[in-house]
Design a protein around this motif. Structure first.
Motif, PDB file in Angstrom:
ATOM      1  N   LEU A  90     -28.017   2.365  14.022  1.00 27.42           N
ATOM      2  CA  LEU A  90     -28.088   2.893  15.599  1.00 27.42           C
ATOM      3  C   LEU A  90     -28.395   4.134  15.672  1.00 27.42           C
ATOM      4  O   LEU A  90     -29.190   4.798  16.583  1.00 27.42           O
ATOM      5  CB  LEU A  90     -26.891   2.745  16.119  1.00 27.42           C
ATOM      6  N   ALA A  91     -27.880   5.138  14.566  1.00 30.43           N
ATOM      7  CA  ALA A  91     -28.126   6.590  14.473  1.00 30.43           C
ATOM      8  C   ALA A  91     -29.724   6.688  14.285  1.00 30.43           C
ATOM      9  O   ALA A  91     -30.313   7.928  14.919  1.00 30.43           O
ATOM     10  CB  ALA A  91     -27.241   7.341  13.409  1.00 30.43           C
ATOM     11  N   VAL A  92     -30.297   5.896  13.458  1.00 22.28           N
ATOM     12  CA  VAL A  92     -31.541   6.253  13.115  1.00 22.28           C
ATOM     13  C   VAL A  92     -32.439   5.914  14.129  1.00 22.28           C
ATOM     14  O   VAL A  92     -33.412   6.438  14.482  1.00 22.28           O
ATOM     15  CB  VAL A  92     -31.959   5.397  11.739  1.00 22.28           C
ATOM     16  N   VAL A  93     -32.385   4.838  14.782  1.00 21.64           N
ATOM     17  CA  VAL A  93     -33.097   4.395  15.786  1.00 21.64           C
ATOM     18  C   VAL A  93     -32.874   5.373  17.430  1.00 21.64           C
ATOM     19  O   VAL A  93     -33.851   5.677  17.781  1.00 21.64           O
ATOM     20  CB  VAL A  93     -32.588   2.925  16.415  1.00 21.64           C
ATOM     21  N   ALA A  97     -36.165   7.604  18.760  1.00 19.12           N
ATOM     22  CA  ALA A  97     -36.368   7.347  19.950  1.00 19.12           C
ATOM     23  C   ALA A  97     -36.267   8.940  20.640  1.00 19.12           C
ATOM     24  O   ALA A  97     -37.016   9.154  21.614  1.00 19.12           O
ATOM     25  CB  ALA A  97     -35.228   6.492  20.888  1.00 19.12           C
ATOM     26  N   LEU A  98     -35.265   9.719  20.042  1.00 23.72           N
ATOM     27  CA  LEU A  98     -35.142  11.063  20.782  1.00 23.72           C
ATOM     28  C   LEU A  98     -36.194  11.889  20.367  1.00 23.72           C
ATOM     29  O   LEU A  98     -36.849  12.749  21.080  1.00 23.72           O
ATOM     30  CB  LEU A  98     -33.868  11.594  20.434  1.00 23.72           C
ATOM     31  N   VAL A  99     -36.590  11.791  19.154  1.00 25.36           N
ATOM     32  CA  VAL A  99     -37.908  12.468  18.624  1.00 25.36           C
ATOM     33  C   VAL A  99     -39.073  12.202  19.379  1.00 25.36           C
ATOM     34  O   VAL A  99     -40.048  13.128  19.636  1.00 25.36           O
ATOM     35  CB  VAL A  99     -38.013  12.575  17.189  1.00 25.36           C
ATOM     36  N   ARG A 100     -39.331  10.948  19.613  1.00 24.83           N
ATOM     37  CA  ARG A 100     -40.395  10.468  20.455  1.00 24.83           C
ATOM     38  C   ARG A 100     -40.438  10.664  21.734  1.00 24.83           C
ATOM     39  O   ARG A 100     -41.560  11.099  22.502  1.00 24.83           O
ATOM     40  CB  ARG A 100     -40.535   8.851  20.297  1.00 24.83           C
TER      41      ARG A 100
END
Length: 102
Positions: A90-93, A97-100
């Motif tokens: 969940l943290a990685v996804v 998404a935040l970086v994108r």
């Protein structure tokens, strides 16, 4: 009007049996005529999309990939009986998404 296949007498559209010979009425289906209104749909080709549509399509595909990663991770955690790896996924996804978004 539906025409009876046995005796040829006309019957109402809602009739299930011929009014004259009492035979069960069978509808005869025929394919629609080939006209411009009934032409088959073109296959989807992303190359036909404009720049904005292509970016929106890529964002939708990316969102589905994130959702599928989360779903498969949840199923794997359920099968293993350990839910702590789900926090990592969940943290990685979420970070991806935040970086994108930026």
């Amino acid at each position: 009007m539906i025409i009876c296949n046995k005796c040829g007498s006309p019957n109402e559209d809602s009739a299930r049996f011929c009014a004259k010979c009492r035979k069960k009425i069978q509808s005869s289906w025929s394919p629609p005529p080939e006209t411009a209104a009934f032409r088959p749909l073109d296959s989807f080709r992303p190359s036909r999309l404009s720049g904005a549509q292509r970016r929106e399509f890529a964002r939708m595909v990316e969102a589905w990939v994130y959702a599928l990663i989360l779903l498969f991770s949840a199923v794997a955690c359920q099968l293993k009986g350990q839910w702590w790896p789900m926090w990592v996924v969940l943290a990685v996804v979420g970070l991806a998404a935040l970086v994108r978004l930026r």
